[in-house]
Design a protein around this motif. Structure first.
Motif, PDB file in Angstrom:
ATOM      1  N   THR A  35       4.353  -2.867 -15.856  1.00 33.62           N
ATOM      2  CA  THR A  35       3.063  -2.407 -16.371  1.00 33.62           C
ATOM      3  C   THR A  35       2.375  -3.518 -17.150  1.00 33.62           C
ATOM      4  OG1 THR A  35       3.911  -0.158 -16.542  1.00 33.62           O
ATOM      5  CG2 THR A  35       1.956  -0.670 -17.826  1.00 33.62           C
ATOM      6  N   SER A  61      -3.255  -3.634 -10.733  1.00 39.66           N
ATOM      7  CA  SER A  61      -4.450  -2.837 -10.429  1.00 39.66           C
ATOM      8  C   SER A  61      -5.715  -3.682 -10.478  1.00 39.66           C
ATOM      9  CB  SER A  61      -4.568  -1.658 -11.398  1.00 39.66           C
ATOM     10  OG  SER A  61      -3.519  -0.737 -11.185  1.00 39.66           O
ATOM     11  N   GLN A 112      -4.918   5.862  -7.827  1.00 41.32           N
ATOM     12  CA  GLN A 112      -3.704   6.582  -8.213  1.00 41.32           C
ATOM     13  C   GLN A 112      -4.003   8.032  -8.556  1.00 41.32           C
ATOM     14  OE1 GLN A 112      -1.487   4.715 -11.355  1.00 41.32           O
ATOM     15  NE2 GLN A 112       0.074   6.305 -11.412  1.00 41.32           N
ATOM     16  N   ASP A 145      -3.133   2.664  -4.589  1.00 45.17           N
ATOM     17  CA  ASP A 145      -2.533   2.474  -5.903  1.00 45.17           C
ATOM     18  C   ASP A 145      -1.552   3.615  -6.133  1.00 45.17           C
ATOM     19  OD1 ASP A 145      -1.876   1.967  -8.521  1.00 45.17           O
ATOM     20  OD2 ASP A 145      -3.932   1.693  -9.213  1.00 45.17           O
ATOM     21  N   GLU A 146      -0.251   3.318  -6.057  1.00 45.15           N
ATOM     22  CA  GLU A 146       0.821   4.318  -6.198  1.00 45.15           C
ATOM     23  C   GLU A 146       0.566   5.533  -5.285  1.00 45.15           C
ATOM     24  OE1 GLU A 146       3.510   3.798  -7.684  1.00 45.15           O
ATOM     25  OE2 GLU A 146       3.183   2.345  -9.273  1.00 45.15           O
ATOM     26  N   ALA A 192       2.682   8.881  -5.765  1.00 41.89           N
ATOM     27  CA  ALA A 192       2.811   9.480  -7.102  1.00 41.89           C
ATOM     28  C   ALA A 192       2.362  10.938  -7.073  1.00 41.89           C
ATOM     29  CB  ALA A 192       1.975   8.695  -8.106  1.00 41.89           C
ATOM     30  N   GLN A 251       5.968  12.891   0.142  1.00 44.73           N
ATOM     31  CA  GLN A 251       6.141  11.439   0.109  1.00 44.73           C
ATOM     32  C   GLN A 251       6.546  10.908   1.469  1.00 44.73           C
ATOM     33  OE1 GLN A 251       8.312   9.523  -3.035  1.00 44.73           O
ATOM     34  NE2 GLN A 251       7.867  11.133  -4.513  1.00 44.73           N
ATOM     35  N   SER A 255       3.169  -0.258  -5.867  1.00 43.15           N
ATOM     36  CA  SER A 255       4.238   0.727  -6.020  1.00 43.15           C
ATOM     37  C   SER A 255       5.244   0.252  -7.060  1.00 43.15           C
ATOM     38  CB  SER A 255       4.957   0.956  -4.684  1.00 43.15           C
ATOM     39  OG  SER A 255       5.973   1.932  -4.834  1.00 43.15           O
ATOM     40  N   HIS A 256       5.775   1.200  -7.831  1.00 45.04           N
ATOM     41  CA  HIS A 256       6.892   0.891  -8.720  1.00 45.04           C
ATOM     42  C   HIS A 256       8.189   1.427  -8.133  1.00 45.04           C
ATOM     43  CE1 HIS A 256       6.142   5.081  -9.898  1.00 45.04           C
ATOM     44  NE2 HIS A 256       7.394   5.088 -10.299  1.00 45.04           N
ATOM     45  N   GLN A 257       8.104   2.108  -6.972  1.00 46.05           N
ATOM     46  CA  GLN A 257       9.286   2.670  -6.316  1.00 46.05           C
ATOM     47  C   GLN A 257       9.855   1.626  -5.355  1.00 46.05           C
ATOM     48  OE1 GLN A 257       8.798   6.682  -4.782  1.00 46.05           O
ATOM     49  NE2 GLN A 257       7.041   7.014  -6.114  1.00 46.05           N
TER      50      GLN A 257
END
Length: 292
Positions: free
Chosen positions: A41, A46, A91, A169-170, A173, A180, A201-203
């Motif tokens: 973060t 973004s 997002q 963006d994500e 989420a 998903q 993505s943070h996944q």
């Protein structure tokens, strides 16, 4: 459609109030591939993707979208063709929804870019069908929908414009596991149809499963930009330095490598990992001697 970012700096504010966010970004988003952008973060992810369709313009340097060049001096009236080519799904889908009904909301983009009512309606219905949206809800207010349904409408609104590049963006989420899985399959299908896909993505499991190439952002700069297999072949310590988690499969593979095991290739799934391990383990010894 290739997007080239050349010597890009970006800062919010001006003068003594300037807040630098992106510094000397040089990057190529390859055509017809899925590019994942990752980083902790505040790393600038973004802000970077908003340069791709000129929602934000560079403070210095340039973004070349196809044959069109965006700099700090580019006039607002010259940005419409770029936004027709590069669509963005934010997002939080509620930030993109505004029309009285779902169908009208999805029709807005094509109408805005010159389609007739008939063409816009056909494009909207095709896009809503592609994202698996229930036809019975076309006349509902988008604000009466669930979060997952709103996400599908926002995605359909971008799809209906048929952009060459789509930025997410994500994207997964707020979706349940089934939602998903459906969305990730849709992204693969879009890539296979020739579209260029960019996603934040943070996944990390999602990145491993989907991406062709990965851009790692750290402190407003590009820490790495390379093929997904190359990235996840880096040492575990490198990911710790970037404050990034490894996908579980890759983390386990690296632990096994540290214990002396060797692998033919990067294991992207548990089944692949198990298959590679199977050839190296003496299963009869592990199981003990069952003959008496």
């Amino acid at each position: 459609m290739v997007i080239n970012i050349e010597g890009l700096d970006f800062a919010y504010g001006a003068g003594k109030q300037t807040v630098p966010v992106l510094k000397d970004i040089n990057l190529t988003i390859e055509s017809g591939k899925i590019t994942a952008i990752i980083g902790q973060t505040g790393s600038g992810k973004s802000t970077l993707v908003q340069q791709l369709n000129a929602l934000l313009k560079p403070t210095a340097g340039q973004v070349v979208v196809g044959e069109q060049v965006v700099t700090s001096q580019t006039k607002e009236k010259d940005l419409a063709p770029i936004r027709a080519k590069v669509g963005m799904v934010f997002q939080f889908p509620e930030s993109q929804l505004f029309a009285p009904t779902v169908l009208e909301d999805v029709m807005y983009g094509p109408l805005n870019f010159g389609a007739s009512q008939k063409e816009a309606k056909e494009a909207a219905e095709k896009a809503l069908s592609a994202v698996g949206f229930d036809q019975k809800l076309y006349e509902q207010s988008p604000f009466n929908l669930s979060g997952g349904q709103m996400r599908r409408v926002a995605l359909a609104g971008v799809l209906a414009m048929n952009p060459e590049t789509m930025v997410f963006d994500e994207p997964a989420a707020g979706l349940d596991p089934a939602g998903q899985a459906e969305l990730l399959q849709l992204l693969k299908d879009l890539r296979d149809s020739g579209k260029t896909i960019v996603l934040i993505s943070h996944q990390m499991e999602q990145v491993l499963a989907l991406a062709d190439q990965v851009v790692v952002m750290k402190d407003g700069q590009v820490a790495a930009a390379e093929a997904v297999d190359t990235l996840f072949s880096r040492p575990k310590a490198w990911f710790e330095e970037q404050h990034l988690d490894l996908p579980e499969t890759i983390a386990f593979q690296k632990e096994m490598e540290a214990a002396g095991f060797t692998f033919d290739h990067l294991a992207k799934t548990g089944a692949d990992l198990a298959a590679q391990l199977k050839g190296q383990l003496d299963l009869s010894k592990l199981g003990g001697d069952h003959h008496e």
